[in-house]
Write a protein that holds these residues in place. Structure first.
Motif, mmCIF file in Angstrom:
data_model
loop_
_atom_site.group_PDB
_atom_site.id
_atom_site.type_symbol
_atom_site.label_atom_id
_atom_site.label_comp_id
_atom_site.label_asym_id
_atom_site.label_seq_id
_atom_site.Cartn_x
_atom_site.Cartn_y
_atom_site.Cartn_z
ATOM 1 N N LEU A 20 0.822 -1.212 0.000
ATOM 2 C CA LEU A 20 0.000 0.000 0.000
ATOM 3 C C LEU A 20 0.857 1.264 0.000
ATOM 4 C CD1 LEU A 20 -2.915 -0.920 2.440
ATOM 5 C CD2 LEU A 20 -2.996 -0.661 -0.035
ATOM 6 N N THR A 21 2.049 1.167 0.584
ATOM 7 C CA THR A 21 2.963 2.311 0.547
ATOM 8 C C THR A 21 3.356 2.619 -0.890
ATOM 9 O OG1 THR A 21 3.854 1.731 2.724
ATOM 10 C CG2 THR A 21 5.163 3.234 1.364
ATOM 11 N N GLY A 22 3.568 1.557 -1.669
ATOM 12 C CA GLY A 22 3.897 1.728 -3.079
ATOM 13 C C GLY A 22 2.742 2.337 -3.855
ATOM 14 N N VAL A 27 0.459 7.040 -6.653
ATOM 15 C CA VAL A 27 -0.585 8.047 -6.855
ATOM 16 C C VAL A 27 -0.032 9.454 -6.626
ATOM 17 C CG1 VAL A 27 -2.805 8.913 -6.018
ATOM 18 C CG2 VAL A 27 -2.437 6.444 -6.276
ATOM 19 N N SER A 28 0.775 9.606 -5.594
ATOM 20 C CA SER A 28 1.292 10.942 -5.252
ATOM 21 C C SER A 28 2.261 11.472 -6.301
ATOM 22 C CB SER A 28 1.977 10.904 -3.882
ATOM 23 O OG SER A 28 3.112 10.047 -3.912
ATOM 24 N N THR A 29 2.905 10.576 -7.053
ATOM 25 C CA THR A 29 3.864 11.014 -8.077
ATOM 26 C C THR A 29 3.277 10.932 -9.486
ATOM 27 O OG1 THR A 29 4.798 8.759 -8.194
ATOM 28 C CG2 THR A 29 5.859 10.330 -6.687
ATOM 29 N N SER A 30 1.999 10.671 -9.584
ATOM 30 C CA SER A 30 1.362 10.549 -10.900
ATOM 31 C C SER A 30 1.200 11.922 -11.547
ATOM 32 C CB SER A 30 -0.005 9.877 -10.768
ATOM 33 O OG SER A 30 -0.874 10.684 -9.981
ATOM 34 N N ARG A 31 0.874 11.922 -12.817
ATOM 35 C CA ARG A 31 0.670 13.177 -13.540
ATOM 36 C C ARG A 31 -0.753 13.658 -13.280
ATOM 37 N NH1 ARG A 31 3.164 11.952 -19.465
ATOM 38 N NH2 ARG A 31 1.971 10.009 -19.239
ATOM 39 N N PHE A 32 -0.868 14.705 -12.467
ATOM 40 C CA PHE A 32 -2.172 15.154 -11.968
ATOM 41 C C PHE A 32 -3.120 15.567 -13.087
ATOM 42 C CE2 PHE A 32 -4.973 18.586 -10.478
ATOM 43 C CZ PHE A 32 -5.665 17.905 -9.492
ATOM 44 N N GLY A 33 -2.586 16.170 -14.138
ATOM 45 C CA GLY A 33 -3.437 16.630 -15.233
ATOM 46 C C GLY A 33 -4.246 15.505 -15.845
ATOM 47 N N PHE A 34 -3.637 14.341 -15.992
ATOM 48 C CA PHE A 34 -4.349 13.194 -16.556
ATOM 49 C C PHE A 34 -5.420 12.688 -15.584
ATOM 50 C CE2 PHE A 34 -0.582 12.977 -19.295
ATOM 51 C CZ PHE A 34 -1.187 12.754 -20.526
ATOM 52 N N LEU A 35 -5.122 12.747 -14.291
ATOM 53 C CA LEU A 35 -6.130 12.330 -13.308
ATOM 54 C C LEU A 35 -7.331 13.267 -13.331
ATOM 55 C CD1 LEU A 35 -3.968 11.280 -10.215
ATOM 56 C CD2 LEU A 35 -4.993 9.819 -11.968
ATOM 57 N N LEU A 191 -4.250 5.411 -16.542
ATOM 58 C CA LEU A 191 -3.042 4.689 -16.946
ATOM 59 C C LEU A 191 -1.987 5.660 -17.469
ATOM 60 C CD1 LEU A 191 -4.645 1.619 -18.769
ATOM 61 C CD2 LEU A 191 -3.426 1.593 -16.586
ATOM 62 N N ALA A 192 -2.439 6.663 -18.221
ATOM 63 C CA ALA A 192 -1.511 7.676 -18.731
ATOM 64 C C ALA A 192 -0.878 8.448 -17.580
ATOM 65 C CB ALA A 192 -2.235 8.623 -19.683
ATOM 66 N N ALA A 193 -1.667 8.681 -16.526
ATOM 67 C CA ALA A 193 -1.135 9.380 -15.355
ATOM 68 C C ALA A 193 -0.010 8.585 -14.708
ATOM 69 C CB ALA A 193 -2.251 9.624 -14.336
ATOM 70 N N PHE A 194 -0.068 7.259 -14.829
ATOM 71 C CA PHE A 194 0.960 6.386 -14.263
ATOM 72 C C PHE A 194 2.000 5.944 -15.305
ATOM 73 C CE2 PHE A 194 -2.795 5.063 -11.495
ATOM 74 C CZ PHE A 194 -2.493 6.002 -10.532
ATOM 75 N N VAL A 243 -4.044 -1.989 -9.193
ATOM 76 C CA VAL A 243 -4.895 -1.731 -8.031
ATOM 77 C C VAL A 243 -5.141 -0.231 -7.864
ATOM 78 C CG1 VAL A 243 -5.040 -1.910 -5.515
ATOM 79 C CG2 VAL A 243 -4.208 -3.850 -6.862
ATOM 80 N N SER A 244 -4.146 0.584 -8.186
ATOM 81 C CA SER A 244 -4.315 2.038 -8.089
ATOM 82 C C SER A 244 -5.414 2.525 -9.024
ATOM 83 C CB SER A 244 -3.002 2.751 -8.418
ATOM 84 O OG SER A 244 -2.008 2.462 -7.459
ATOM 85 N N VAL A 245 -5.436 2.008 -10.242
ATOM 86 C CA VAL A 245 -6.472 2.389 -11.201
ATOM 87 C C VAL A 245 -7.850 2.015 -10.662
ATOM 88 C CG1 VAL A 245 -7.440 1.876 -13.486
ATOM 89 C CG2 VAL A 245 -4.989 2.310 -13.235
ATOM 90 N N ALA A 246 -7.974 0.798 -10.138
ATOM 91 C CA ALA A 246 -9.268 0.339 -9.619
ATOM 92 C C ALA A 246 -9.707 1.174 -8.419
ATOM 93 C CB ALA A 246 -9.168 -1.138 -9.232
ATOM 94 N N LEU A 247 -8.778 1.455 -7.509
ATOM 95 C CA LEU A 247 -9.114 2.233 -6.322
ATOM 96 C C LEU A 247 -9.502 3.673 -6.684
ATOM 97 C CD1 LEU A 247 -6.365 1.070 -3.790
ATOM 98 C CD2 LEU A 247 -8.825 0.700 -3.582
ATOM 99 N N LEU A 248 -8.771 4.260 -7.617
ATOM 100 C CA LEU A 248 -9.081 5.630 -8.032
ATOM 101 C C LEU A 248 -10.438 5.709 -8.705
ATOM 102 C CD1 LEU A 248 -5.657 6.993 -9.324
ATOM 103 C CD2 LEU A 248 -6.940 7.766 -7.332
ATOM 104 N N PHE A 249 -10.782 4.682 -9.477
ATOM 105 C CA PHE A 249 -12.104 4.681 -10.114
ATOM 106 C C PHE A 249 -13.202 4.630 -9.053
ATOM 107 C CE2 PHE A 249 -15.825 3.009 -12.225
ATOM 108 C CZ PHE A 249 -15.836 3.719 -13.416
ATOM 109 N N SER A 250 -13.009 3.808 -8.036
ATOM 110 C CA SER A 250 -13.983 3.743 -6.942
ATOM 111 C C SER A 250 -14.086 5.092 -6.237
ATOM 112 C CB SER A 250 -13.581 2.656 -5.944
ATOM 113 O OG SER A 250 -13.635 1.374 -6.535
ATOM 114 N N CYS A 251 -12.940 5.749 -6.031
ATOM 115 C CA CYS A 251 -12.939 7.063 -5.366
ATOM 116 C C CYS A 251 -13.664 8.104 -6.212
ATOM 117 C CB CYS A 251 -11.500 7.509 -5.098
ATOM 118 S SG CYS A 251 -10.663 6.566 -3.816
#
Length: 277
Positions: A20-22, A27-35, A191-194, A243-251
């Motif tokens: 989960l730390t990873g 997420v914290s280092t992803s490209r925010f514009g794409f998110l 995915l582009a954000a990552f 898992v990050s993609v799935a969690l972000l979609f839920s959020c």
């Protein structure tokens, strides 16, 4: 409550198998514009989805105002997420419209049900379409008739069971395809954000399958994350990204549904259209 339990168990399994730390670091280092663009794409998909429901209401003679329909749609999302075990979002829409306008429960139910079924048909069609690209050789030829057969069977069943909606079949299916493609765009933008768009089609396929299986869990939470994790192991891509993609979609889904309570707190009454051309 069983669906909440399934979601909780699947999330527990997922969280015990990834770092989960990873995930937080990713997420914290992803490209925010794409998110941000992903949130916009998801929000647009919900707007189109509410318009599709409005098509079914109008076909049944329920001339709800478009703005009121969207407010009610968001309220339904809110009830699905934040009042688990109580009245579901779809049942809430039916209850409110029956109480506010005196519209009959049975045709309201058929409108909501067919709205859901239209979305399911679109998902199946997109799964088959992706299969044409991913499957090898002769299997591609086997999928193509499946697309035509799916449309034919869906239209036949609709005509037999719900003849009122026969004339809007292709129109509503078009809206459903737009809804799902906007959500696939949302996944692609995440995915582009990552910086992980290489296996996009596999992600799309898993996402669509998770939408079908979401009925067994609480608003798809848990099932989506578990399927994405399993896919990462099967197709050898980064499990933390999956898992990050799935969690972000839920959020994102939770975030958009929160707007529903704004309409509730504002107390704005639902309005019907005075006339429809």
């Amino acid at each position: 409550m069983a669906r909440i339990l399934i979601s909780a168990v699947l999330l527990y399994v997922v969280f015990t198998k990834i770092d989960l730390t990873g995930v937080r670091s990713l997420v914290s280092t992803s490209r925010f514009g794409f998110l941000l663009l992903a949130v916009i794409a998801f929000t647009a998909s919900q707007w189109v989805s509410s318009l599709r429901l409005l098509i079914y209401f109008h076909a049944n003679g329920f001339y709800l105002n478009a703005g009121s329909n969207h407010a009610l749609y968001l309220l339904g999302m809110f009830y699905n997420f934040f009042i688990p075990g109580g009245i579901g979002g779809d049942a809430y829409k039916i209850y409110v419209l029956n109480r506010r306008f005196g519209w009959a429960v049975k045709p309201l139910t058929s409108s909501v049900l067919n709205d859901r079924l239209s979305g399911l048909v679109a998902i199946v069609l997109l799964v088959l379409t992706i299969g044409v690209v991913l499957l090898p050789g002769i299997w591609k030829l086997a999928v193509l008739p499946g697309i035509a057969m799916t449309i034919w069977i869906a239209r036949l069943v609709l005509h037999k069971l719900f003849p009122t909606f026969g004339r809007i079949f292709f129109k509503s299916l078009g809206y459903s395809l737009v809804v799902q493609m906007l959500q696939l765009l949302c996944v692609y933008l995440m995915l582009a954000a990552f910086k992980a768009t290489t296996a996009s089609l596999v992600y799309f396929l898993v996402f669509l399958l998770s939408a079908i299986l979401s009925v067994v869990s609480f608003s798809g939470i848990g099932v989506r994350e578990w399927l994405f994790l399993q896919a990462s192991q099967r197709f050898d891509f980064d499990p933390e990204v999956a898992v990050s993609v799935a969690l972000l979609f839920s959020c994102m889904t939770i975030l958009v549904s929160l707007f529903g309570i704004c309409y509730q707190l504002a107390g704005t009454p639902l309005k019907a259209m005075e006339e429809v051309e």
